[in-house]
Enzyme design. Structure first.
Site, PDB file in Angstrom:
ATOM      1  N   ASP A 140       2.142  -8.308 -10.652  1.00  0.00           N
ATOM      2  CA  ASP A 140       1.609  -8.509  -9.298  1.00  0.00           C
ATOM      3  C   ASP A 140       0.225  -7.877  -9.171  1.00  0.00           C
ATOM      4  OD1 ASP A 140       4.051  -9.726  -8.598  1.00  0.00           O
ATOM      5  OD2 ASP A 140       4.940  -7.770  -8.175  1.00  0.00           O
TER       6      ASP A 140
ATOM      7  N   GLY B 204      10.918 -15.664 -24.309  1.00  0.00           N
ATOM      8  CA  GLY B 204       9.564 -16.102 -23.943  1.00  0.00           C
ATOM      9  C   GLY B 204       8.619 -14.959 -23.636  1.00  0.00           C
TER      10      GLY B 204
ATOM     11  N   MET C 113       2.980 -12.109 -18.190  1.00  0.00           N
ATOM     12  CA  MET C 113       3.982 -11.057 -17.995  1.00  0.00           C
ATOM     13  C   MET C 113       3.999 -10.100 -19.179  1.00  0.00           C
ATOM     14  SD  MET C 113       6.310  -9.711 -16.016  1.00  0.00           S
ATOM     15  CE  MET C 113       6.080  -8.064 -16.697  1.00  0.00           C
TER      16      MET C 113
ATOM     17  N   SER D 240      13.460  -7.603 -16.364  1.00  0.00           N
ATOM     18  CA  SER D 240      14.407  -8.689 -16.058  1.00  0.00           C
ATOM     19  C   SER D 240      14.510  -8.915 -14.556  1.00  0.00           C
ATOM     20  CB  SER D 240      15.795  -8.347 -16.610  1.00  0.00           C
ATOM     21  OG  SER D 240      15.716  -7.972 -17.965  1.00  0.00           O
TER      22      SER D 240
ATOM     23  N   HIS E 137       9.117  -6.999  -5.968  1.00  0.00           N
ATOM     24  CA  HIS E 137       8.592  -7.914  -6.986  1.00  0.00           C
ATOM     25  C   HIS E 137       9.146  -9.321  -6.790  1.00  0.00           C
ATOM     26  CE1 HIS E 137       6.888  -9.253 -10.738  1.00  0.00           C
ATOM     27  NE2 HIS E 137       8.070  -9.489 -11.276  1.00  0.00           N
TER      28      HIS E 137
END
Length: 358
Positions: free
Chosen positions: A195, A57, A273, A163, A222
């Protein structure tokens, strides 16, 4: 003029070399098409980048955006499933980078050989109700295996680790590299850029500004309370009410959960992301190129606090992290937040270290 058979065969060989790269061992004898000749005419000199988990994804939009980056000359796409399809698709984009696909564990080493930058979004995504720690048991093993490959095949590469849980996977990577005798703290970076991207966006909404003009340092880690936006250090300088500080801090810390819940079982934050990962990878490549003043936040080996890893602003250069910046002046709210973040972070880091040492 009709092309002759040898020209046709050569074109077919060129295309198949893109999609099914020959083994180096086969090529050394002079048979097959040399990889250097697989370059599109006029392709610019640049960096060799591998994406591990390129069919996932995050991996797919990340691969597409990296194919658009003019600093990338060779793009290797590795995954345990669907890598050939993603490679075929992305290889049709008319940009300079040559794309090659690698499928399964047996092709990992070939995917990694000679890389300058390795980006790792591999693993399973978060689903509703899952914490980042729920991901740990699956993703920890995946990251360990991939980092063993990096230690063997491209120990000098810059590694961007996405990851989750990053607070634990970065210590895992470090322990794997230490075991292999290749650990260089300057070259291992946990990607916390999402972030920062969220903080810039949410703060810009409150201030009524263009997010591209806003810079919010986000330090710590994170996940949840380890994500500490330093709203007292926002650029351009501004002041917030206590209510705004509470709202912004909570939203930045829980931005991932906001997306997981909105997608209602259909995934986690993949597109934003990928955008953040490419923004960070581009900064790393500009650093490698020798650009001055490339500063971003990242989760790295650090002496900023008593913890072995911590996210803060770092200056990127030819060898990865050239300088880790201190946190700067914190207000009382941020000092309390820092203590909370450190407490949780210490446990997550130890969890990663213990996973490799057990």
């Amino acid at each position: 003029m009709q092309p002759n058979n040898s020209q046709v065969n050569r074109r077919i060989a060129t295309i198949s070399a893109h999609l099914n790269p020959p083994n180096y061992s086969q090529m050394e004898g002079g048979s097959g098409l040399g990889r250097a000749n697989c370059r599109a005419k006029g392709g610019s000199a640049g960096f060799k980048v591998a994406i591990l988990g390129a069919a996932g994804g995050i991996g797919q939009p990340l691969a597409m955006l990296m194919k658009m980056n003019p600093l990338v000359s060779v793009l290797h796409l590795y995954d345990v499933v669907n890598a050939p399809g993603v490679t075929a698709d992305i290889s049709h984009m008319d940009t300079g980078a040559v794309v090659r696909g690698f499928l399964g564990q047996q092709q990992l080493e070939e995917a990694l050989t000679g890389m300058d930058l390795v980006i790792i979004p591999a693993g399973v995504p978060r689903k509703p109700g899952m914490t980042r720690d729920d991901l740990f048991n699956i993703n920890a093993g995946i990251v360990k295996t991939l980092c063993e490959g990096i230690a063997k095949c491209c120990p000098k590469a810059i590694v961007n680790l996405i990851s989750n849980p990053v607070n634990s996977t970065v210590p895992i990577a470090a322990e794997v590299f230490k075991k292999a005798g290749t650990f260089d703290p300057k070259r291992l970076l946990g990607v916390t850029m999402l972030d920062v991207v969220r903080a810039n966006t949410f703060v810009a909404e409150v201030l009524g500004l263009d997010p591209r003009e806003v810079d919010v340092p986000v330090v710590g880690g994170h996940a949840g309370v380890t994500i500490l936006p330093l709203l007292s250090q926002v650029k351009p300088p501004c002041s917030f009410t206590q209510k705004e500080i509470d709202y912004l801090t909570d939203r930045i810390q829980n931005g991932g959960t906001e997306v997981v819940e909105a997608k209602a079982g259909a995934g986690s934050a993949t597109l934003s992301m990928a955008y953040a990962a490419v923004k960070f990878a581009d900064a790393c490549l500009r650093g490698l190129r020798g650009d001055a003043g490339v500063v971003e936040c990242a989760f790295v080996a650090s002496h900023v606090t008593e913890l072995p890893f911590f996210a803060s602003k770092v200056r990127l250069g030819r060898f990865g992290v050239e300088e880790v910046y201190p946190l700067g002046p914190l207000n009382e709210y941020e000092r309390i937040g820092l203590e909370k973040a450190k407490k949780e972070l210490a446990g997550s880091i130890q969890k990663g270290v213990s996973f490799v040492k057990k």
